[in-house]
Design an enzyme around this catalytic site. Structure first.
Site, PDB file in Angstrom:
ATOM      1  N   MET A   1      24.346   9.140   4.266  1.00  0.00           N
ATOM      2  CA  MET A   1      24.076  10.473   4.788  1.00  0.00           C
ATOM      3  C   MET A   1      24.414  10.264   6.189  1.00  0.00           C
ATOM      4  O   MET A   1      24.974  11.083   7.114  1.00  0.00           O
ATOM      5  CB  MET A   1      22.537  11.157   4.710  1.00  0.00           C
ATOM      6  CG  MET A   1      22.674  12.527   5.092  1.00  0.00           C
ATOM      7  SD  MET A   1      23.844  13.628   4.106  1.00  0.00           S
ATOM      8  CE  MET A   1      22.966  14.098   2.602  1.00  0.00           C
TER       9      MET A   1
ATOM     10  N   GLU B   1       0.991  -1.311   0.018  1.00  0.00           N
ATOM     11  CA  GLU B   1       0.073   0.037  -0.147  1.00  0.00           C
ATOM     12  C   GLU B   1       1.002   1.354   0.091  1.00  0.00           C
ATOM     13  O   GLU B   1       0.470   2.250  -0.678  1.00  0.00           O
ATOM     14  CB  GLU B   1      -0.762   0.060   1.096  1.00  0.00           C
ATOM     15  CG  GLU B   1      -1.923  -0.904   1.020  1.00  0.00           C
ATOM     16  CD  GLU B   1      -1.591  -2.243   1.682  1.00  0.00           C
ATOM     17  OE1 GLU B   1      -2.703  -3.113   2.037  1.00  0.00           O
ATOM     18  OE2 GLU B   1      -0.593  -2.546   2.197  1.00  0.00           O
TER      19      GLU B   1
ATOM     20  N   LYS C   1     -18.131  -0.349   5.013  1.00  0.00           N
ATOM     21  CA  LYS C   1     -18.437  -1.452   3.995  1.00  0.00           C
ATOM     22  C   LYS C   1     -20.001  -1.315   3.835  1.00  0.00           C
ATOM     23  O   LYS C   1     -20.258  -1.640   2.674  1.00  0.00           O
ATOM     24  CB  LYS C   1     -17.900  -2.773   4.457  1.00  0.00           C
ATOM     25  CG  LYS C   1     -18.172  -3.772   3.704  1.00  0.00           C
ATOM     26  CD  LYS C   1     -17.524  -5.018   3.794  1.00  0.00           C
ATOM     27  CE  LYS C   1     -17.539  -6.033   2.596  1.00  0.00           C
ATOM     28  NZ  LYS C   1     -16.827  -7.530   3.098  1.00  0.00           N
TER      29      LYS C   1
ATOM     30  N   PHE D   1     -12.280  -7.190  13.598  1.00  0.00           N
ATOM     31  CA  PHE D   1     -11.206  -7.587  12.674  1.00  0.00           C
ATOM     32  C   PHE D   1     -10.832  -6.553  11.689  1.00  0.00           C
ATOM     33  O   PHE D   1     -11.664  -5.994  10.829  1.00  0.00           O
ATOM     34  CB  PHE D   1     -11.429  -8.809  12.093  1.00  0.00           C
ATOM     35  CG  PHE D   1     -10.358  -9.308  10.984  1.00  0.00           C
ATOM     36  CD1 PHE D   1      -9.125  -9.909  11.783  1.00  0.00           C
ATOM     37  CD2 PHE D   1     -10.506  -9.269   9.595  1.00  0.00           C
ATOM     38  CE1 PHE D   1      -8.214 -10.175  10.908  1.00  0.00           C
ATOM     39  CE2 PHE D   1      -9.538  -9.686   8.831  1.00  0.00           C
ATOM     40  CZ  PHE D   1      -8.506 -10.247   9.290  1.00  0.00           C
ATOM     41  N   GLN D   2      -9.756  -5.802  11.516  1.00  0.00           N
ATOM     42  CA  GLN D   2      -8.816  -4.760  10.675  1.00  0.00           C
ATOM     43  C   GLN D   2      -9.844  -3.769  10.898  1.00  0.00           C
ATOM     44  O   GLN D   2      -9.928  -2.951  10.033  1.00  0.00           O
ATOM     45  CB  GLN D   2      -9.143  -5.412   9.461  1.00  0.00           C
ATOM     46  CG  GLN D   2      -7.926  -6.681   8.925  1.00  0.00           C
ATOM     47  CD  GLN D   2      -7.511  -6.981   7.655  1.00  0.00           C
ATOM     48  OE1 GLN D   2      -8.735  -6.637   6.747  1.00  0.00           O
ATOM     49  NE2 GLN D   2      -6.520  -7.362   7.321  1.00  0.00           N
TER      50      GLN D   2
END
Length: 557
Positions: free
Chosen positions: A471, A52, A164, A114-115
């Site tokens: 760096m 993602e 959803k 969940f999630q």
């Protein structure tokens, strides 16, 4: 008017906004939207990334280089939280991206389902706005407003989180071309008194200097900037985000300013008596010690975002407005009677010649970038990650047009480069896209080789491979007595074999002739490629000013 599902309303509204490209990654809560997207395969191209975060950076790179809003999809929970680095990167650099996530259904909300995650709350500080949409009849208004907010005033990211159940519900939908509400249109100041005051200040100056930031590029004000600069004949320094706002080889342009800025730029800012900053936010990497920054100058700040005025640097005069409109008004008010040639000559005396030569057996990063410019030409985007390679790319490639450089300037995001390079190439198929990265950064995004390979996105990756977090090692060498704690990358992978495992051509190059041959081959192939460029572990970025120190005090000259 039609009665369709919320998921179909999502896609219809995106089409309404002119969207034809989406980057994303599906999951449980957003499946209804992806199922609807299946019906629009001939109208919208979706790029499935490996992660993602890669999708978020791809949408960002697409937005920065096309002038269109980038769009990114992700599911709930970890899918949504994986976007946060990309959202913050877009926010720091004022990039208009609409992030669309879906969350658990309303009956499951607030129950640690969940999630489930409060992504609107998480992303609120790093977006211009967030929306939680609970029902299908709210979707169209939320999407339309999100696009308006993302592009209005100072651009930036917006997040829409749709439950959803809303994507499954039916609602009435009518396509409506959406206009930006008046309250969201760019705030501009009437040029009357404000411009007159600035012209008076210019007339009283002996050593004026312009400091140009990314706001000039975002507003499309490069032509107006050039006109003002040439009428004044004064030095023009840029921030990282301002590179390309004016042709880098123009005789008035002194280069980048700040911690790794050109000596002529730092000198011009430090010794000027009038500083005119346009579309810049005076970050710490630009100003160094605030007490000594432009200490002899009256300071003028032109910016579209009122919140930036007097935030870091207290100004003597400011104009809140769109850079294009303000510079247009300024150019009309200026005369042709200015002569700052003596001051310009003084600044030019501080220009330093390009250095050559490097440790035996290693490539010189300056030679790499010179070869890229020579072989690929100016129709080339340079997209960087963050670190030494980023600074070398800023210093040693001459940017000629706005958007030519794509880099994470404000947030400093390692792992930004490959996703952003893919988005840049997708949005600009006729241009060459070169991804400059370090061996540390590339480890963070190399899985996107799978994406570039699958869709044949011909990004040419140059790994500035010095076997270390360069760096950080440079700081450790200069400020920590050479105590190289956890920066040496004496481990795999073999980047050539890694590229080949993804079906991408890989080349390992150790000298300039090898590089030129491999780069030319990659350019002609029209396919993605990886060039592993072997550098000296102690190659340094010069010049260098320590953090919070005056711009004239160099750790490395």
């Amino acid at each position: 008017m039609a009665r369709i599902t919320g998921a179909h309303i999502v896609i219809e509204c995106l089409l309404e906004q002119g969207v034809d490209t989406i980057f994303g990654y599906p999951g449980g809560t957003i499946l209804n939207v992806y199922d609807a997207l299946y019906d629009y395969r001939d109208q919208i191209r979706h790029y499935l990334t490996a992660h993602e975060q890669g999708a978020s950076h791809a949408a960002d790179g697409y937005a920065r280089t096309t002038g269109r809003v980038g769009v990114c999809f992700a599911t709930s929970g970890p899918g949504a939280t994986n976007l946060t680095t990309g959202i913050a990167t877009a926010y720091s650099d004022s990039s208009p991206v609409v992030f669309l996530t879906c969350n658990v259904a309303e009956p499951l909300l607030g129950k640690d389902s969940f999630q489930e995650v409060d992504i609107t709350g998480i992303s609120m500080p790093i977006t211009k706005a967030t929306y939680m949409v609970k029902h299908a009849d709210q979707i169209a208004d939320a999407i339309r407003e999100a696009f308006a907010v993302a592009t209005a005033g100072r651009p930036g990211p917006v997040l829409i989180d749709i439950l959803k159940n809303a994507t499954a519900e039916y609602a009435e939908y009518t396509s409506i071309p959406y206009d930006i509400p008046a309250k969201l249109k760019p705030m501009t100041t009437s040029p009357n008194g404000k411009i007159d005051t600035l012209v008076e200040m210019i007339g009283g100056a002996k050593k004026p200097a312009l400091l140009i930031g990314g706001g000039v590029i975002r507003s499309g004000a490069s032509e107006e900037l050039l006109a003002v600069a040439e009428k004044l004949g004064a030095p023009v320094a840029t921030t990282i985000m301002g590179l390309g706002s004016i042709p880098g080889d123009h005789p008035l342009v002194t280069g980048m300013v700040g911690m790794h800025g050109a000596k002529a730029s730092n000198y011009a800012i430090s010794r000027c008596d009038l500083l005119i900053a346009v579309g810049a936010r005076f970050s710490d990497r630009v100003t160094g010690d605030l007490g000594s920054f432009a200490a002899y100058a009256k300071k003028v700040h032109i910016d579209i975002d009122r919140a930036e005025i007097d935030k870091n640097v207290i100004t003597d005069h400011h104009i809140v407005g769109d850079a294009k409109k303000v510079l247009t008004a300024l150019n009309e008010a200026l005369t042709d009677s200015y002569d700052f040639s003596g001051w310009m000559a003084e600044v030019n005396d501080k220009r330093t010649p390009k250095r050559t030569g490097t440790a035996a057996g290693y490539l010189d990063p300056r030679d790499i970038l010179a070869a890229v410019q020579r072989i690929a030409g100016d129709n080339t985007h340079i997209v960087t990650d963050v670190g030494q390679h980023q600074m070398w790319s800023c210093q040693h490639f001459t940017y000629q047009w706005p958007g030519q450089l794509v880099t994470s300037g404000g947030f400093g995001t390692m792992g930004f480069g490959y996703g952003a390079a893919m988005g840049t190439k997708v949005g600009n198929p006729s241009r060459t896209v070169v991804h400059a990265t370090g061996d540390g950064c590339f480890r963070m995004n190399c899985h996107e080789l799978a994406t570039a390979s699958h869709y044949n996105i011909p990004v040419i990756t140059l790994i500035f491979n010095n076997g270390t977090l360069g760096m950080v090692r440079q700081w450790q060498s200069l400020l920590y007595n050479g105590r190289f704690s956890e920066t040496t990358l004496d481990r795999g992978p073999d980047f050539v074999k890694l590229a080949e495992a993804y079906g991408v051509a890989g080349h390992r190059v150790t000298n300039l002739s090898e590089f030129e041959a491999a780069f030319t081959e990659a350019l002609k192939s029209g396919k993605p490629a990886v060039l592993d460029c072997v550098l000296d572990i102690d190659a340094t970025v010069r010049p260098m000013v320590a953090a919070a120190k005056p711009l004239s005090e160099y750790l490395l000259d």
